[in-house]
Design a protein around this motif. Structure first.
Motif, PDB file in Angstrom:
ATOM      1  N   MET A   1       0.830  -1.207   0.000  1.00  0.00           N
ATOM      2  CA  MET A   1       0.000   0.000   0.000  1.00  0.00           C
ATOM      3  C   MET A   1       0.868   1.262   0.000  1.00  0.00           C
ATOM      4  O   MET A   1       0.481   2.278  -0.570  1.00  0.00           O
ATOM      5  CB  MET A   1      -0.934   0.023   1.222  1.00  0.00           C
ATOM      6  CG  MET A   1      -2.177  -0.840   1.105  1.00  0.00           C
ATOM      7  SD  MET A   1      -3.241  -0.415  -0.285  1.00  0.00           S
ATOM      8  CE  MET A   1      -3.939   1.123   0.293  1.00  0.00           C
ATOM      9  N   GLN A   2       2.026   1.196   0.668  1.00  0.00           N
ATOM     10  CA  GLN A   2       2.933   2.352   0.678  1.00  0.00           C
ATOM     11  C   GLN A   2       3.333   2.716  -0.743  1.00  0.00           C
ATOM     12  O   GLN A   2       3.252   3.878  -1.151  1.00  0.00           O
ATOM     13  CB  GLN A   2       4.190   2.031   1.487  1.00  0.00           C
ATOM     14  CG  GLN A   2       3.971   2.006   2.987  1.00  0.00           C
ATOM     15  CD  GLN A   2       5.130   1.349   3.718  1.00  0.00           C
ATOM     16  OE1 GLN A   2       6.176   1.092   3.141  1.00  0.00           O
ATOM     17  NE2 GLN A   2       4.932   1.077   4.989  1.00  0.00           N
ATOM     18  N   VAL A   3       3.734   1.688  -1.490  1.00  0.00           N
ATOM     19  CA  VAL A   3       4.151   1.919  -2.875  1.00  0.00           C
ATOM     20  C   VAL A   3       2.981   2.444  -3.695  1.00  0.00           C
ATOM     21  O   VAL A   3       3.103   3.399  -4.462  1.00  0.00           O
ATOM     22  CB  VAL A   3       4.716   0.612  -3.482  1.00  0.00           C
ATOM     23  CG1 VAL A   3       5.018   0.799  -4.955  1.00  0.00           C
ATOM     24  CG2 VAL A   3       5.960   0.167  -2.723  1.00  0.00           C
ATOM     25  N   GLU A   4       1.809   1.828  -3.461  1.00  0.00           N
ATOM     26  CA  GLU A   4       0.630   2.216  -4.219  1.00  0.00           C
ATOM     27  C   GLU A   4       0.211   3.661  -3.935  1.00  0.00           C
ATOM     28  O   GLU A   4      -0.142   4.418  -4.836  1.00  0.00           O
ATOM     29  CB  GLU A   4      -0.519   1.277  -3.846  1.00  0.00           C
ATOM     30  CG  GLU A   4      -1.231   0.736  -5.055  1.00  0.00           C
ATOM     31  CD  GLU A   4      -2.216  -0.311  -4.645  1.00  0.00           C
ATOM     32  OE1 GLU A   4      -3.404  -0.001  -4.635  1.00  0.00           O
ATOM     33  OE2 GLU A   4      -1.793  -1.438  -4.301  1.00  0.00           O
ATOM     34  N   LEU A   5       0.275   4.014  -2.656  1.00  0.00           N
ATOM     35  CA  LEU A   5      -0.117   5.359  -2.245  1.00  0.00           C
ATOM     36  C   LEU A   5       0.807   6.390  -2.886  1.00  0.00           C
ATOM     37  O   LEU A   5       0.372   7.437  -3.356  1.00  0.00           O
ATOM     38  CB  LEU A   5      -0.042   5.441  -0.718  1.00  0.00           C
ATOM     39  CG  LEU A   5      -0.829   6.530  -0.018  1.00  0.00           C
ATOM     40  CD1 LEU A   5      -2.292   6.478  -0.399  1.00  0.00           C
ATOM     41  CD2 LEU A   5      -0.691   6.375   1.493  1.00  0.00           C
ATOM     42  N   ARG A   6       2.097   6.064  -2.899  1.00  0.00           N
ATOM     43  CA  ARG A   6       3.083   6.957  -3.494  1.00  0.00           C
ATOM     44  C   ARG A   6       2.821   7.128  -4.986  1.00  0.00           C
ATOM     45  O   ARG A   6       2.848   8.240  -5.518  1.00  0.00           O
ATOM     46  CB  ARG A   6       4.485   6.393  -3.250  1.00  0.00           C
ATOM     47  CG  ARG A   6       5.607   7.150  -3.899  1.00  0.00           C
ATOM     48  CD  ARG A   6       5.665   8.572  -3.426  1.00  0.00           C
ATOM     49  NE  ARG A   6       6.886   9.246  -3.867  1.00  0.00           N
ATOM     50  CZ  ARG A   6       7.048  10.555  -3.908  1.00  0.00           C
ATOM     51  NH1 ARG A   6       6.039  11.335  -3.547  1.00  0.00           N
ATOM     52  NH2 ARG A   6       8.168  11.088  -4.291  1.00  0.00           N
ATOM     53  N   LYS A   7       2.531   6.006  -5.676  1.00  0.00           N
ATOM     54  CA  LYS A   7       2.253   6.070  -7.118  1.00  0.00           C
ATOM     55  C   LYS A   7       1.008   6.904  -7.384  1.00  0.00           C
ATOM     56  O   LYS A   7       0.979   7.724  -8.301  1.00  0.00           O
ATOM     57  CB  LYS A   7       2.053   4.657  -7.668  1.00  0.00           C
ATOM     58  CG  LYS A   7       3.328   3.876  -7.866  1.00  0.00           C
ATOM     59  CD  LYS A   7       2.986   2.554  -8.499  1.00  0.00           C
ATOM     60  CE  LYS A   7       4.215   1.708  -8.775  1.00  0.00           C
ATOM     61  NZ  LYS A   7       3.814   0.320  -9.048  1.00  0.00           N
ATOM     62  N   LEU A   8      -0.011   6.684  -6.558  1.00  0.00           N
ATOM     63  CA  LEU A   8      -1.273   7.412  -6.717  1.00  0.00           C
ATOM     64  C   LEU A   8      -1.026   8.911  -6.560  1.00  0.00           C
ATOM     65  O   LEU A   8      -1.517   9.729  -7.335  1.00  0.00           O
ATOM     66  CB  LEU A   8      -2.278   6.919  -5.666  1.00  0.00           C
ATOM     67  CG  LEU A   8      -3.667   7.516  -5.724  1.00  0.00           C
ATOM     68  CD1 LEU A   8      -4.390   7.072  -6.982  1.00  0.00           C
ATOM     69  CD2 LEU A   8      -4.478   7.086  -4.507  1.00  0.00           C
ATOM     70  N   GLN A   9      -0.224   9.265  -5.547  1.00  0.00           N
ATOM     71  CA  GLN A   9       0.051  10.676  -5.283  1.00  0.00           C
ATOM     72  C   GLN A   9       0.813  11.301  -6.445  1.00  0.00           C
ATOM     73  O   GLN A   9       0.532  12.433  -6.847  1.00  0.00           O
ATOM     74  CB  GLN A   9       0.855  10.791  -3.981  1.00  0.00           C
ATOM     75  CG  GLN A   9       1.094  12.212  -3.511  1.00  0.00           C
ATOM     76  CD  GLN A   9       2.424  12.761  -4.013  1.00  0.00           C
ATOM     77  OE1 GLN A   9       3.310  12.005  -4.409  1.00  0.00           O
ATOM     78  NE2 GLN A   9       2.542  14.082  -4.003  1.00  0.00           N
ATOM     79  N   GLN A  10       1.739  10.531  -7.009  1.00  0.00           N
ATOM     80  CA  GLN A  10       2.524  11.076  -8.133  1.00  0.00           C
ATOM     81  C   GLN A  10       1.648  11.252  -9.367  1.00  0.00           C
ATOM     82  O   GLN A  10       1.789  12.217 -10.103  1.00  0.00           O
ATOM     83  CB  GLN A  10       3.706  10.165  -8.445  1.00  0.00           C
ATOM     84  CG  GLN A  10       4.825  10.355  -7.427  1.00  0.00           C
ATOM     85  CD  GLN A  10       5.985   9.403  -7.635  1.00  0.00           C
ATOM     86  OE1 GLN A  10       5.800   8.307  -8.153  1.00  0.00           O
ATOM     87  NE2 GLN A  10       7.166   9.803  -7.210  1.00  0.00           N
ATOM     88  N   ARG A  11       0.711  10.308  -9.548  1.00  0.00           N
ATOM     89  CA  ARG A  11      -0.179  10.399 -10.698  1.00  0.00           C
ATOM     90  C   ARG A  11      -1.099  11.620 -10.582  1.00  0.00           C
ATOM     91  O   ARG A  11      -1.342  12.327 -11.530  1.00  0.00           O
ATOM     92  CB  ARG A  11      -1.017   9.112 -10.787  1.00  0.00           C
ATOM     93  CG  ARG A  11      -1.783   8.959 -12.056  1.00  0.00           C
ATOM     94  CD  ARG A  11      -1.894   7.481 -12.466  1.00  0.00           C
ATOM     95  NE  ARG A  11      -1.939   6.562 -11.351  1.00  0.00           N
ATOM     96  CZ  ARG A  11      -2.988   5.769 -11.079  1.00  0.00           C
ATOM     97  NH1 ARG A  11      -4.057   5.819 -11.821  1.00  0.00           N
ATOM     98  NH2 ARG A  11      -2.954   4.939 -10.075  1.00  0.00           N
TER      99      ARG A  11
END
Lengths: 284, 346
Positions: free
Chosen positions: B172-182
């Motif tokens: 989820m950490q990785v996913e959250l970071r990707k979502l924020q960058q998107r």
């Protein structure tokens, strides 16, 4: 740890005492009452064993219908007012400081300790012309002269709401205390005005609790006997008053018994409904 | 400046300062992790930014506009709570659409937008499900989707992943970071897990005792901690009491001297921080700092060697490949890379 299910007759022995008490003091008298409700009434006197539906047939009279619908309406009004006032009150109470909560709960419990007689006479004094609160309003210059606020429907309602309110709060309190306080905060960060958040989140989230509380207060108010007589006129008398009147003053035991059976059945079905709603609440 | 600016924010509860004169500026599009032990005031600070607490003093500005007195429901910030605070009486789609419903968005648009948001968090087709039937990770996603529904200026998360198990949390950490960058949205996450902060953040804000101890990039926080609180809280570190060496070359520590390190002008003693992976074990005659090995912990992927150097414990982490022939009880030399040594203000 889950207790073992009982296997032998002896395992049920702890139930024996309550079972005997319940049988002797509830099932048997209730059975007698059901029996009597089918007995034939002797004109001007007592009653003889029989099986007639004469007493139940009298339910169809407009007089009985009037008393019944008044009783149900009064109980519904009391329950409605208690829930509408008690719900926001309990919400705030459950979020207040510890000592505020404790003092309110002690005050409410002390109201519960008052008997119906004391509540009735206290309110009839408070609402009277000679010593009541209208004198206070006159003294404050808000009224010209003191008026009698009793006996009337408002007085009956006031007394009964006063009596039922502590129950309402005590039933609502556990669910309110369990409610996640961040639900309201979440609604606020999502753009809801606090009042709107209360109406769109807290009220629907506790819908089943509200329904169950309403039914409980309704049942409680349905059995009221003394307050309508102390604070109301004869047209404000409830089914319980009518039952006593028939049994004690009119010596019509079968009719009184039939009405009592009817009242018990209505009450039981409402309690069943409340349990059903409560179970649905637990399932989600 | 554009972005979020906190000016001297303090919050007192019964005269105890939970947040004490915090100044911080966060440029738009930054991913910030507020990191600190429990009770350090990080959650209070987040709630203050969200408008759920009113600061005792200080100002909050967003894009130059003072929003200190603006109530929470007018701030247009999305927030994910530690408890998630999903509405139990609404299903997944209705939860996500709640902020839209409050704004009076039409029913059809609500459904469409909720579907978009759920697809964004990989929960497409879940709209009709009751919240109680979801797993922990799925609830997490619903809470994120709901907080993003109004395309907020600021996305706030209070310990969002603490209820998840270790594996799911990392994913989820990785996913959250990707979502924020998107989405390019300014995000502030409160956490007590430093790995989480290192994984996700552009800017790590280390808090302790209601104050910001250090605000910098993850690498800088790790490599250049400004004080022993930060050094100790971020990763594990060796803290050595040192004093200026007599000959002026390096510093003396319990167990020997460390060449190549300067304390800076006007100081004759300080605390030196050195990461365990920057401590190298060498034969005793090859380093001016020596100690006796008290314990060796072989973790498979790495080996931790505990060395007692003149009463101070120093931990060295080495890879199994370079495991030397040292045993417990041996005297070894400790070579510290001067570049990796950090003199801390005490």
């Amino acid at each position: 740890m889950r207790p073992e299910p009982p296997r032998r007759i002896a395992d049920y022995s702890p139930l024996a005492f309550p079972a005997v008490m319940l049988t002797v003091f509830f099932v048997v008298p209730f059975g007698i009452m059901v029996m009597v409700s089918f007995f034939r009434r002797q004109q001007g006197g007592f009653y003889t064993p029989d099986f007639v539906l004469e007493s139940y047939a009298r339910f169809l009279s407009t007089f009985f219908g009037g008393v019944l619908s008044f009783s149900l309406g009064l109980a519904a009004c009391v329950a409605l007012i208690c829930v509408i006032v008690g719900f926001p009150f309990t919400y705030e109470l459950a979020r207040a400081k510890r000592w505020v909560q404790v003092s309110w709960l002690v005050a409410l419990l002390s109201v519960l300790s008052l008997s119906e007689v004391i509540i009735g006479f206290a309110w009839s004094t408070l609402l009277s012309r000679t010593a009541g609160i209208s004198n206070l309003l006159v003294w404050l210059g808000m009224m010209d002269k003191p008026v009698a606020l009793t006996p009337n429907f408002g007085a009956v309602l006031t007394g009964m709401v006063y009596q039922a309110f502590p129950y309402t709060v005590l039933v609502l309190y556990p669910a309110m205390a369990r409610l996640d306080p961040t639900l309201m905060e979440a609604a606020r960060t999502l753009g809801s005005h606090p009042l709107k958040a209360f109406l769109t989140v807290v009220v629907p989230a506790l819908r089943n609790t509200i329904v169950a509380t309403f039914i409980m207060v309704f049942v409680f108010a349905l059995g009221s006997y003394l307050l309508p007589q102390l604070l109301g006129r004869p047209q404000h008398w409830t089914l319980s008053v009518l039952i006593t009147d028939q049994a004690v003053y009119q010596s019509n035991m079968p009719f009184a018994a039939a009405m009592a059976v009817f009242l018990v059945l209505v009450t039981l079905s409402l309690v069943g409904l409340a349990l059903l709603v409560g179970r649905k609440d637990a399932a989600t | 400046m554009s972005g979020l600016v906190l000016e001297g924010i303090s919050k007192r509860f019964n005269n105890v300062a939970a947040v004490d004169h915090v100044d911080l500026s966060v440029p738009n599009g930054t991913f910030v992790c507020m990191l600190g032990p429990s009770g350090c005031g990080k959650t209070t600070l987040l709630r203050t930014i969200a408008g759920l607490e009113e600061p005792t003093s200080g100002r909050i500005l967003i894009d130059g506009k003072d929003i200190t007195k603006l109530p929470a429901h007018q701030r247009d910030f999305g927030m994910v709570f530690q408890s998630l605070a999903l509405f139990p009486h609404l299903n997944v789609g209705e939860n996500v659409a709640y902020p839209l419903r409050i704004r009076g968005v039409g029913k059809a648009d609500q459904v469409k937008r909720a579907e978009e948001l759920l697809a964004l968090v990989d929960l497409g087709g879940f709209a009709g499900r009751p919240v109680s039937k979801l797993s922990g990770g799925q609830r997490q996603r619903v809470a994120i989707a709901r907080a993003l529904a109004l395309s907020p200026k600021l996305f706030l998360l209070d310990e969002p992943l603490s209820a998840l198990d270790a594996k799911l949390r990392e994913a989820m950490q990785v996913e959250l970071r990707k979502l924020q960058q998107r989405l390019g949205i300014t995000t502030i996450v409160v956490t007590h897990d430093q790995r989480e902060a290192m994984t996700m953040a552009d800017l790590v804000v280390v808090m302790g005792n209601g104050r910001i101890q250090q605000a910098a990039s993850p690498v800088e926080i790790y490599r250049k901690p400004v004080n022993s609180f930060v050094a100790d809280f971020i990763g594990s570190t060796n803290l050595l009491p040192v004093r200026q060496a007599m000959d002026g070359q390096g510093v003396s520590a319990p167990g020997g001297t460390i060449p190549g390190v300067a304390l800076g002008a006007g100081r004759d003693q300080a605390t030196l921080s050195v990461r365990p992976e920057d401590v190298h074990l060498v034969p005793a005659d090859q380093a001016p700092l020596t100690g006796r090995i008290s314990f060796i912990r072989d973790l498979g992927a790495s080996i931790e060697t505990f060395v007692d150097a003149g009463g101070t414990q120093i931990v060295a982490v080495t890879s199994p490949r370079e495991r030397a022939a040292f045993q417990v009880g041996d005297t070894v030399g400790l070579r510290l890379d001067p570049e990796a040594c950090r003199v801390l203000s005490s």
